[in-house]
Design a protein around this motif. Structure first.
Motif, PDB file in Angstrom:
ATOM      1  N   THR A 161      48.683  47.194  37.362  1.00  0.00           N
ATOM      2  CA  THR A 161      49.405  47.491  38.213  1.00  0.00           C
ATOM      3  C   THR A 161      49.952  46.812  39.092  1.00  0.00           C
ATOM      4  OG1 THR A 161      48.039  49.332  39.357  1.00  0.00           O
ATOM      5  CG2 THR A 161      48.313  49.422  36.999  1.00  0.00           C
ATOM      6  N   THR A 162      49.086  46.147  39.908  1.00  0.00           N
ATOM      7  CA  THR A 162      50.068  45.846  41.214  1.00  0.00           C
ATOM      8  C   THR A 162      50.531  44.073  41.010  1.00  0.00           C
ATOM      9  OG1 THR A 162      48.748  44.845  43.204  1.00  0.00           O
ATOM     10  CG2 THR A 162      47.312  44.492  42.107  1.00  0.00           C
ATOM     11  N   SER A 164      51.830  43.438  38.176  1.00  0.00           N
ATOM     12  CA  SER A 164      53.714  44.281  37.519  1.00  0.00           C
ATOM     13  C   SER A 164      54.480  44.436  38.951  1.00  0.00           C
ATOM     14  CB  SER A 164      53.261  45.559  37.138  1.00  0.00           C
ATOM     15  OG  SER A 164      52.384  45.223  35.331  1.00  0.00           O
ATOM     16  N   SER A 165      53.605  45.639  39.997  1.00  0.00           N
ATOM     17  CA  SER A 165      54.577  45.905  41.161  1.00  0.00           C
ATOM     18  C   SER A 165      55.219  44.727  41.957  1.00  0.00           C
ATOM     19  CB  SER A 165      53.678  46.784  41.986  1.00  0.00           C
ATOM     20  OG  SER A 165      53.232  47.770  41.020  1.00  0.00           O
ATOM     21  N   HIS A 166      54.775  43.257  41.233  1.00  0.00           N
ATOM     22  CA  HIS A 166      54.741  42.374  42.280  1.00  0.00           C
ATOM     23  C   HIS A 166      55.374  40.888  41.797  1.00  0.00           C
ATOM     24  CE1 HIS A 166      53.347  43.345  46.497  1.00  0.00           C
ATOM     25  NE2 HIS A 166      52.600  44.328  45.678  1.00  0.00           N
TER      26      HIS A 166
END
Ligand code: F6P
Length: 329
Positions: A161-162, A164-166
């Motif tokens: 999840t993190t 994908s954010s970055h």
């Protein structure tokens, strides 16, 4: 007189790296043993405790409230003094002094090698297959693997999840000094781009290619799973990507899961597996079938001679590595 007629007591110990589900196995050994008329002893801190004579009688209530707990209520250790030539003899003396006529050893490869040496020295021993590495001949799956795998997967899911954010690439190092099973399964179930295991060399450039391919097809994240025993370590791989980041156009962050994979509450599978193995070990002691490892083959609780178990380390099914590659697209 046969062993079947003569054995009236057993001792149980856990040894080597702990594994979630060991407590379920201890509970089953103690309760099944007592229910079948045996006197049961618990050894504290594995072979080290055995050599030191840390052996105590156990009641059915002593193992109450432990089935849901990770780790081992008996304690575990990696013990050098047991490996000395007089180790088995000293251990057998302690067992006989305490009144134990047989022994159940819950553990992985090194622990079962110890069990075999005691058996060879004339003491009846039954092993129970328990290690998060799943590298024991004589069991399709060992106690702790399923829980450890789920712990690793939970971390991979969170990192995704993190990541994908970055739009980041993450390398996750999982346990498995000599065996890539945990890494391979984490990679397949976690949808990793690349999996590096000790059994198959994957070069740093191949890792970089896998990550680059993920970005090229539009992924917002890329996950690389590395077993701690892989030829190129997590540190080697991250250093290589860092050194070539301008050419590659990305960086890679690393997370080492380490011993977190051995902690936590055992899942249903490991509680049931530990329980089946514990009852299976007592059954074998009662019928005089010793010098064997209790494991699971085709969903049946089975016995495999310890001599065969300790002769070779089980490798993961490498066809599954091709699976992982086939599906990373
Ligand atoms: O044998 C299980 C295991 O967790 C391996 O995966 C790992 O390499 C090793 O134990 C770590 O050993 P220790 O807990 O002694 O550091």
């Amino acid at each position: 007189m046969t062993e079947k007629q003569s054995i009236r007591s057993l001792a149980v110990l856990t040894s080597g790296g702990d594994a979630p589900g060991m407590n379920a196995a201890i509970r089953a050994v103690v309760r099944a043993g007592i229910a079948r008329g045996l006197t049961v002893y618990g050894v504290t801190d594995g072979y080290r405790g055995l050599i030191d004579g840390k052996i105590r009688a156990m009641s059915a209530r002593d193992v109450g409230g432990i089935i849901q707990l990770g780790g081992t209520m008996l304690g575990s250790a990696r013990c050098e003094s047991f490996r000395k030539p007089d180790g088995p003899e000293r251990a057998i003396k302690r067992l006989r002094e305490a009144g134990a006529e047989s022994l159940v050893v819950i553990g992985g490869n090194g622990s079962q090698a110890g069990a075999w040496s005691l058996h060879e020295a004339g003491f009846p021993v039954v092993g129970i297959a328990s290690t998060i590495d799943n590298d024991l001949v004589g069991s399709d799956i060992t106690i702790g693997v399923d829980t450890a795998l789920n712990v690793a997967l939970q971390s991979v899911d969170m990192l995704k999840t993190t990541a994908s954010s970055h739009r980041r690439a993450f390398l996750v190092e999982v346990m498995g000094r000599d065996c890539g099973y945990l890494a391979l399964m984490t990679g397949i179930a976690g949808g990793a781009e690349v999996v590096c295991i000790p059994e198959v060399e994957t070069t740093p450039q191949e890792v970089a290619d896998g990550v680059a391919a993920a970005y090229a097809r539009g992924n917002r994240n890329a996950i690389v799973i590395v077993a701690e025993g892989a030829k190129y370590s997590a540190t080697d791989l991250v250093r290589y990507i860092e050194e070539h980041k301008d050419r590659l156009g990305f960086q890679m962050r690393a997370t080492t899961l380490g011993h977190v994979q051995r902690g936590g509450a055992p899942g249903a599978f490991d509680r049931i597996l530990g329980t089946r193995f514990g009852v299976g070990a007592v059954d074998r002691i009662l019928r005089g079938e010793t010098g064997v490892l209790v494991g699971l083959i085709r969903n049946e609780v089975t016995s495999t001679p310890l001599q065969e178990v300790v002769a070779v380390t089980k490798k993961p099914n490498l066809a599954l590595l091709d699976f992982a590659k086939l599906l990373a697209r």
